[in-house]
Design an enzyme around this catalytic site. Structure first.
Site, mmCIF file in Angstrom:
data_model
loop_
_atom_site.group_PDB
_atom_site.id
_atom_site.type_symbol
_atom_site.label_atom_id
_atom_site.label_comp_id
_atom_site.label_asym_id
_atom_site.label_seq_id
_atom_site.Cartn_x
_atom_site.Cartn_y
_atom_site.Cartn_z
ATOM 1 N N SER A 120 2.498 0.820 -2.977
ATOM 2 C CA SER A 120 2.085 -0.439 -3.784
ATOM 3 C C SER A 120 0.728 -0.719 -4.387
ATOM 4 O O SER A 120 0.240 -1.296 -5.418
ATOM 5 C CB SER A 120 3.266 -1.371 -3.329
ATOM 6 O OG SER A 120 4.575 -1.081 -3.201
ATOM 7 N N ALA A 137 4.983 3.870 3.473
ATOM 8 C CA ALA A 137 5.496 4.287 1.979
ATOM 9 C C ALA A 137 5.194 3.909 0.896
ATOM 10 O O ALA A 137 4.787 3.663 -0.468
ATOM 11 C CB ALA A 137 7.084 4.852 1.428
ATOM 12 N N GLU A 138 6.044 2.321 0.910
ATOM 13 C CA GLU A 138 6.226 1.871 -0.255
ATOM 14 C C GLU A 138 4.926 0.939 0.381
ATOM 15 O O GLU A 138 3.955 0.508 -1.378
ATOM 16 C CB GLU A 138 7.105 0.409 0.266
ATOM 17 C CG GLU A 138 7.212 -0.411 -0.863
ATOM 18 C CD GLU A 138 8.549 -1.072 -1.227
ATOM 19 O OE1 GLU A 138 8.547 -2.028 -1.648
ATOM 20 O OE2 GLU A 138 10.029 -0.622 -0.426
ATOM 21 N N THR A 139 3.929 0.490 1.754
ATOM 22 C CA THR A 139 3.425 -0.121 0.508
ATOM 23 C C THR A 139 1.788 0.607 0.188
ATOM 24 O O THR A 139 0.976 0.087 -0.685
ATOM 25 C CB THR A 139 2.309 -0.715 2.931
ATOM 26 O OG1 THR A 139 3.363 -1.260 2.997
ATOM 27 C CG2 THR A 139 0.939 -0.811 3.111
#
Length: 132
Positions: A61, A56-58
């Site tokens: 971002s 999710a963060e990858t």
């Protein structure tokens, strides 16, 4: 910076590569990526919640970097995830949608589904945008 330009490998971090994240589409307001379950399981045999969060963060971002534009970058500021399902095989698919695209902050909702289309995790990722 979009995978459509063939530059994805230069963007992926070491952890992202180890997890096997593959991008399907990346734009500032919508992004999709997949990741194998194999190699990303916890001791119970199901996908590790930390792997969901990394996916999710990858993805958020990278979408935020697209929004930030040239000479700017995005850094994860906050992530909140709720794991609502279990999967032990196949691939998961993350779909990232912009909630807010501002000058200094971008916020995304990331829904992660298993191969049967069942929701296994939902995350909200906030990124801060700044000069590179």
């Amino acid at each position: 910076m979009s995978p459509n330009t063939g530059q994805v490998q230069t963007i992926l971090g070491e952890l992202d590569e180890r997890l096997g994240i593959e991008f399907v589409r990346v734009s500032a307001d919508h992004a999709v990526a997949t990741m194998p379950v194999a190699g990303n399981r916890q001791i119970t045999g199901s996908m590790h919640g930390g792997a969901y969060c990394t996916l999710a963060e990858t993805l958020a971002s990278l979408a935020a970097c697209e929004h930030a534009g040239d000479g700017r970058t995005a850094v994860g500021l906050d992530i909140s995830a709720t794991h609502t399902g279990r999967t032990a095989a196949g691939r998961v698919t993350a779909t990232c949608s912009a909630i807010r695209l501002g000058k200094t902050v971008a916020v995304y909702a990331v829904e992660i589904d298993d191969e049967a289309g069942q929701r296994v995790s939902t995350a909200r990722v906030t990124t801060i945008l700044r000069d590179a």
